[in-house]
Design a protein around this motif. Structure first.
Motif, PDB file in Angstrom:
ATOM      1  N   MET A   1       0.837  -1.204   0.000  1.00  6.53           N
ATOM      2  CA  MET A   1       0.000   0.000   0.000  1.00  6.53           C
ATOM      3  C   MET A   1       0.870   1.251   0.000  1.00  6.53           C
ATOM      4  N   HIS A   2       1.944   1.186   0.796  1.00  5.87           N
ATOM      5  CA  HIS A   2       2.862   2.324   0.888  1.00  5.87           C
ATOM      6  C   HIS A   2       3.528   2.588  -0.460  1.00  5.87           C
ATOM      7  N   LEU A   3       3.948   1.502  -1.152  1.00  7.24           N
ATOM      8  CA  LEU A   3       4.571   1.654  -2.473  1.00  7.24           C
ATOM      9  C   LEU A   3       3.595   2.249  -3.482  1.00  7.24           C
ATOM     10  N   PHE A   4       2.324   1.820  -3.394  1.00  5.93           N
ATOM     11  CA  PHE A   4       1.310   2.339  -4.310  1.00  5.93           C
ATOM     12  C   PHE A   4       1.102   3.831  -4.106  1.00  5.93           C
ATOM     13  N   GLU A   5       1.083   4.269  -2.836  1.00  8.99           N
ATOM     14  CA  GLU A   5       0.918   5.705  -2.535  1.00  8.99           C
ATOM     15  C   GLU A   5       2.103   6.513  -3.051  1.00  8.99           C
ATOM     16  N   GLU A   6       3.318   5.923  -2.903  1.00  9.29           N
ATOM     17  CA  GLU A   6       4.507   6.610  -3.408  1.00  9.29           C
ATOM     18  C   GLU A   6       4.463   6.749  -4.932  1.00  9.29           C
ATOM     19  N   LEU A   7       3.980   5.683  -5.593  1.00 10.14           N
ATOM     20  CA  LEU A   7       3.868   5.724  -7.049  1.00 10.14           C
ATOM     21  C   LEU A   7       2.890   6.805  -7.491  1.00 10.14           C
ATOM     22  N   ILE A   8       1.751   6.893  -6.804  1.00  6.54           N
ATOM     23  CA  ILE A   8       0.746   7.929  -7.134  1.00  6.54           C
ATOM     24  C   ILE A   8       1.336   9.308  -6.933  1.00  6.54           C
ATOM     25  N   ASN A   9       2.055   9.511  -5.821  1.00  8.95           N
ATOM     26  CA  ASN A   9       2.671  10.813  -5.546  1.00  8.95           C
ATOM     27  C   ASN A   9       3.700  11.165  -6.615  1.00  8.95           C
ATOM     28  N   TRP A  10       4.501  10.145  -7.018  1.00 13.82           N
ATOM     29  CA  TRP A  10       5.523  10.389  -8.051  1.00 13.82           C
ATOM     30  C   TRP A  10       4.876  10.767  -9.381  1.00 13.82           C
ATOM     31  N   LEU A  11       3.789  10.080  -9.717  1.00 12.72           N
ATOM     32  CA  LEU A  11       3.087  10.389 -10.967  1.00 12.72           C
ATOM     33  C   LEU A  11       2.504  11.802 -10.930  1.00 12.72           C
ATOM     34  N   GLN A  12       1.977  12.202  -9.782  1.00 12.50           N
ATOM     35  CA  GLN A  12       1.411  13.555  -9.664  1.00 12.50           C
ATOM     36  C   GLN A  12       2.480  14.629  -9.778  1.00 12.50           C
ATOM     37  N   ILE A  13       3.641  14.354  -9.174  1.00 16.87           N
ATOM     38  CA  ILE A  13       4.730  15.345  -9.189  1.00 16.87           C
ATOM     39  C   ILE A  13       5.311  15.478 -10.603  1.00 16.87           C
ATOM     40  N   ASN A  14       5.409  14.341 -11.306  1.00 21.36           N
ATOM     41  CA  ASN A  14       6.076  14.322 -12.608  1.00 21.36           C
ATOM     42  C   ASN A  14       5.113  14.219 -13.785  1.00 21.36           C
ATOM     43  N   ARG A  15       3.841  14.519 -13.537  1.00 18.03           N
ATOM     44  CA  ARG A  15       2.854  14.302 -14.587  1.00 18.03           C
ATOM     45  C   ARG A  15       3.126  15.109 -15.851  1.00 18.03           C
ATOM     46  N   VAL A  16       3.604  16.339 -15.696  1.00 20.23           N
ATOM     47  CA  VAL A  16       3.891  17.168 -16.873  1.00 20.23           C
ATOM     48  C   VAL A  16       5.034  16.559 -17.682  1.00 20.23           C
ATOM     49  N   THR A  17       6.082  16.141 -16.984  1.00 18.83           N
ATOM     50  CA  THR A  17       7.227  15.520 -17.654  1.00 18.83           C
ATOM     51  C   THR A  17       6.794  14.243 -18.373  1.00 18.83           C
ATOM     52  N   ILE A  18       5.963  13.439 -17.724  1.00 18.59           N
ATOM     53  CA  ILE A  18       5.496  12.175 -18.309  1.00 18.59           C
ATOM     54  C   ILE A  18       4.708  12.437 -19.588  1.00 18.59           C
ATOM     55  N   VAL A  19       3.818  13.431 -19.536  1.00 16.58           N
ATOM     56  CA  VAL A  19       3.012  13.764 -20.714  1.00 16.58           C
ATOM     57  C   VAL A  19       3.899  14.233 -21.859  1.00 16.58           C
ATOM     58  N   ILE A  20       4.900  15.067 -21.539  1.00 17.46           N
ATOM     59  CA  ILE A  20       5.795  15.585 -22.579  1.00 17.46           C
ATOM     60  C   ILE A  20       6.607  14.453 -23.209  1.00 17.46           C
ATOM     61  N   VAL A  21       7.169  13.585 -22.354  1.00 18.67           N
ATOM     62  CA  VAL A  21       7.969  12.463 -22.857  1.00 18.67           C
ATOM     63  C   VAL A  21       7.110  11.537 -23.712  1.00 18.67           C
ATOM     64  N   PHE A  22       5.884  11.270 -23.251  1.00 17.16           N
ATOM     65  CA  PHE A  22       4.994  10.391 -24.004  1.00 17.16           C
ATOM     66  C   PHE A  22       4.626  11.006 -25.353  1.00 17.16           C
ATOM     67  N   HIS A  23       4.357  12.327 -25.326  1.00 18.92           N
ATOM     68  CA  HIS A  23       4.014  13.019 -26.578  1.00 18.92           C
ATOM     69  C   HIS A  23       5.155  12.939 -27.587  1.00 18.92           C
ATOM     70  N   PHE A  24       6.380  13.237 -27.143  1.00 16.60           N
ATOM     71  CA  PHE A  24       7.501  13.227 -28.077  1.00 16.60           C
ATOM     72  C   PHE A  24       7.832  11.811 -28.537  1.00 16.60           C
ATOM     73  N   SER A  25       7.657  10.835 -27.669  1.00  7.35           N
ATOM     74  CA  SER A  25       7.905   9.441 -28.072  1.00  7.35           C
ATOM     75  C   SER A  25       6.891   9.001 -29.121  1.00  7.35           C
ATOM     76  N   LEU A  26       5.612   9.310 -28.864  1.00 11.24           N
ATOM     77  CA  LEU A  26       4.563   8.956 -29.818  1.00 11.24           C
ATOM     78  C   LEU A  26       4.745   9.712 -31.124  1.00 11.24           C
ATOM     79  N   SER A  27       5.101  10.997 -31.028  1.00  3.04           N
ATOM     80  CA  SER A  27       5.317  11.807 -32.228  1.00  3.04           C
ATOM     81  C   SER A  27       6.486  11.273 -33.048  1.00  3.04           C
ATOM     82  N   PHE A  28       7.534  10.837 -32.351  1.00  4.16           N
ATOM     83  CA  PHE A  28       8.711  10.304 -33.055  1.00  4.16           C
ATOM     84  C   PHE A  28       8.356   9.019 -33.806  1.00  4.16           C
ATOM     85  N   ILE A  29       7.654   8.111 -33.143  1.00  9.00           N
ATOM     86  CA  ILE A  29       7.271   6.844 -33.771  1.00  9.00           C
ATOM     87  C   ILE A  29       6.346   7.096 -34.961  1.00  9.00           C
ATOM     88  N   THR A  30       5.360   7.980 -34.769  1.00  7.77           N
ATOM     89  CA  THR A  30       4.409   8.285 -35.847  1.00  7.77           C
ATOM     90  C   THR A  30       5.103   8.972 -37.013  1.00  7.77           C
TER      91      THR A  30
END
Length: 484
Positions: A1-30
Motif C-alpha cells: 500500500m505504501h509503495l502504491f501511494e509513493e507511485l501515485i505521488n511520483w506520478l502527480q509530481i512528474n505528470r507534466v514531464t510524463i506527458v511531454i515524454v509520451f508526446h515526443f515518443s509517440l510523435s517520433f514513432i508516428t
C-alpha cells in the motif's frame, strides 16, 4: 500500500514531464512511420506538422486516417495459380482489332495490370435504379447455382428488402448466395439486413468492420465496389448502391446514376475480384462458375473488348490512376468525363491539360450540388485551374448525379465505381471495366449529351464574382482534399 501511494505521488509530481515524454515518443514513432511509408512529400510534411503540433490528437488522426496501405492476407494464402488464366500468356500482346493508335495503351495496360483484354462481351448501360434494379432482381430470381453480391451501401429500405427477398428465395431453392457489404457503407442497416439474410441461410460478411481490433486502424480504407454476378452468365457493375433513392421516378430525394449489365468472358474477371474480397473478409475460398459461351449468342452483338482493372490500397495501388494517364495520352479528338466528385491530383490534371494543348476537346460534367457540401467547395476552388487551356466544365442541375463514366474518342471507355478524387484513387477498393467498342462509346456519348442538356457551363466571369470569403473558404478546404 505504501509503495502504491509513493507511485501515485511520483506520478502527480512528474505528470507534466510524463506527458511531454509520451508526446515526443509517440510523435517520433508516428513521424518515422510517415517518413518511411508516405510517398507524397507535401502530404508527409503536413502529417508530421499535425503530429508534432497537435499532441496526441495528431497521432490519433494519423493512425486512423493516414495509413492508406493494407497487406491483404488473401495474397499470401490465396493460390496465385487461380489468377493465371486471367493473365496474358506472355507469348504476344493481343490487340483484338483495337485501333492502332491505342496499341501503346494496350501494351502499357498489360504492364500496369497484367489481366487479359477479352473480346465478345456485351455491355448494356442501365440508367438509374428504375432500369437497373428490375434487371438485377430478375437475374437473381433466375439463378440456378451461384449468386455473389458486393455493395458499399445496402439500405434496409423497401428496395433493400426486395433484394433480400430475392436473395433469400434463391438460397432456399438451393442456389449458393454470398453477400459482402462494406463495414462503414452499410452503417446501421447491417444488423437488420444481416439478420434477414441469415434467417434464410444466406451468408453475409462485412469488409473491414468499423469496430474491430484488427481493422480499426484501417477505418479510412473502404470497399467501394458494386458487383453482382449470377451463375457466371450475367454480371452487373457500376456505381449504383442498393438504395431506393436510385429509383428516381419515385424517390423524394433522388440520386441519378448509371449501372451496366455485362455478359461475356469478362465476367470471370469480375467474379474473381469478388472471390478475393470474400476470402480477405472471411478466409473462405469459394469456387464461382466460369463463363461458358452460349451458342445462341451472336458475335456482332457481343463485340466489346474489355477487361477488369481493380484498384485499392494494397498490391493494386494506383492502377486505375495509371490506366487513366495512359489512356489520356492516346486521346486525339475528345475526352468526356462524368463524375460526382472531380478533384484530380496534379499528375492527372497535367495529363488533361496536355491533351487540351494538343487540341483535344475535353468536357467534364459534375453535379451542381454534391451530397457532400465540403467537396462542392473543393471543386469550386479548382475550377479556374482546371479550365486552363480550354477544358470545359458543366454543372448538372439535377438534385445529385452519381454517374461515373469516361469516354475517349470513338474507341475507349472506362466504367465502374471510381470517382476522380483522392479517396477513390488512393484509399478505396474499386473496380472498373476498360472497354474498346465504337457502339458502346456512341451509346455512352448520347447519355453524356443528354446530361449536358440539363447542365450549365462554368465560366470565368462567374468565378471572378465569387465573394472573397468564399474563395478563402474554398481554397482553405482544398488543402485538405487528399483526406476527404
Amino acid at each position: 500500500m505504501h509503495l502504491f501511494e509513493e507511485l501515485i505521488n511520483w506520478l502527480q509530481i512528474n505528470r507534466v514531464t510524463i506527458v511531454i515524454v509520451f508526446h515526443f515518443s509517440l510523435s517520433f514513432i508516428t513521424s518515422l512511420h510517415v517518413i518511411l511509408y508516405k510517398e507524397n512529400e507535401r502530404t508527409s510534411l503536413a502529417w508530421i506538422g499535425l503530429v508534432i503540433f497537435s499532441p496526441f490528437v495528431g497521432s490519433l488522426f494519423y493512425w486512423l486516417f493516414g495509413i492508406n496501405r493494407i497487406e491483404r492476407t488473401a495474397q499470401k494464402k490465396h493460390p496465385q495459380i487461380r489468377k493465371q488464366k486471367l493473365r496474358p500468356d506472355g507469348k504476344s500482346v493481343e490487340f483484338h482489332e483495337i485501333p492502332k493508335n491505342w496499341h501503346s495503351a494496350v501494351i502499357s495496360g498489360y504492364k500496369i495490370h497484367p489481366v487479359n483484354y477479352v473480346p465478345n462481351n456485351k455491355i448494356e448501360p442501365l440508367v438509374n435504379g428504375d432500369e437497373a434494379y428490375p434487371e438485377m432482381i430478375r437475374a437473381v430470381e433466375d439463378a440456378n447455382t451461384y449468386v455473389v453480391l458486393s455493395s458499399y451501401i445496402f439500405d434496409y429500405d423497401s428496395l433493400g428488402i426486395k433484394f433480400i427477398k430475392a436473395l433469400s428465395e434463391a438460397q432456399l431453392r438451393g442456389v449458393v448466395v454470398k453477400v459482402l457489404l462494406d463495414g462503414v457503407g452499410i452503417g446501421n442497416s447491417w444488423r437488420k439486413s444481416h439478420r434477414a439474410l441469415k434467417k434464410s441461410g444466406v451468408k453475409s460478411a462485412r469488409f473491414l468492420p468499423t469496430f474491430s481490433f484488427t481493422s480499426f486502424r484501417f477505418i479510412n480504407l473502404r470497399n467501394h465496389r458494386k458487383i453482382l454476378c449470377v451463375d457466371g452468365e450475367v454480371a452487373f457493375i457500376g456505381g449504383m448502391n442498393v438504395s431506393k433513392r436510385n429509383l428516381v421516378k419515385r424517390a423524394k430525394h433522388p440520386i441519378d446514376d448509371v449501372h451496366f449489365k455485362v455478359t461475356g468472358p469478362v465476367i470471370d474477371q469480375i467474379s474473381h475480384v469478388f472471390k478475393e474480397d470474400w476470402f480477405f473478409a472471411t478466409e473462405e475460398l469459394i469456387e464461382f462458375p466460369s463463363y461458358v459461351a452460349n451458342s445462341k449468342e451472336h458475335a456482332p452483338d457481343h463485340c466489346v473488348v474489355s477487361r477488369v482493372v481493380q484498384d485499392g490500397p494494397d498490391e493494386n495501388h494506383r492502377k486505375i490512376r495509371w490506366v487513366l494517364i495512359s489512356a489520356l495520352g492516346c486521346a486525339q479528338k475528345s475526352v468526356k468525363i462524368m463524375t460526382p466528385y472531380f478533384v484530380p491530383d496534379h499528375t492527372l490534371l497535367t495529363c488533361l491539360h496536355a491533351a487540351a494543348l494538343r487540341g483535344v476537346s475535353i468536357e467534364i460534367i459534375v453535379p451542381e450540388k454534391s451530397d457532400f457540401v465540403v467537396l462542392n467547395w473543393v471543386m469550386e476552388a479548382n475550377y479556374a485551374r482546371i479550365m486552363e487551356h480550354g477544358i470545359k466544365i458543366y454543372k448538372n442541375k439535377r438534385p445529385f448525379d452519381h454517374s461515373k463514366i469516361a469516354i475517349i474518342d470513338e474507341a475507349w471507355s472506362f466504367i465502374g465505381s471510381t470517382n476522380w478524387d483522392a479517396r477513390s484513387l488512393d484509399l478505396n477498393f474499386e473496380i472498373n471495366l476498360e472497354c474498346f467498342d465504337s457502339e458502346l462509346n456512341e451509346n455512352l456519348t448520347k447519355f453524356f449529351h443528354s446530361k449536358k442538356q440539363n447542365a450549365t457551363r462554368v465560366n470565368m466571369k462567374d468565378l471572378e464574382n465569387v465573394p472573397f470569403y468564399k474563395k478563402v473558404r474554398n481554397n482553405l478546404v482544398r488543402l485538405m482534399s487528399p483526406y476527404l
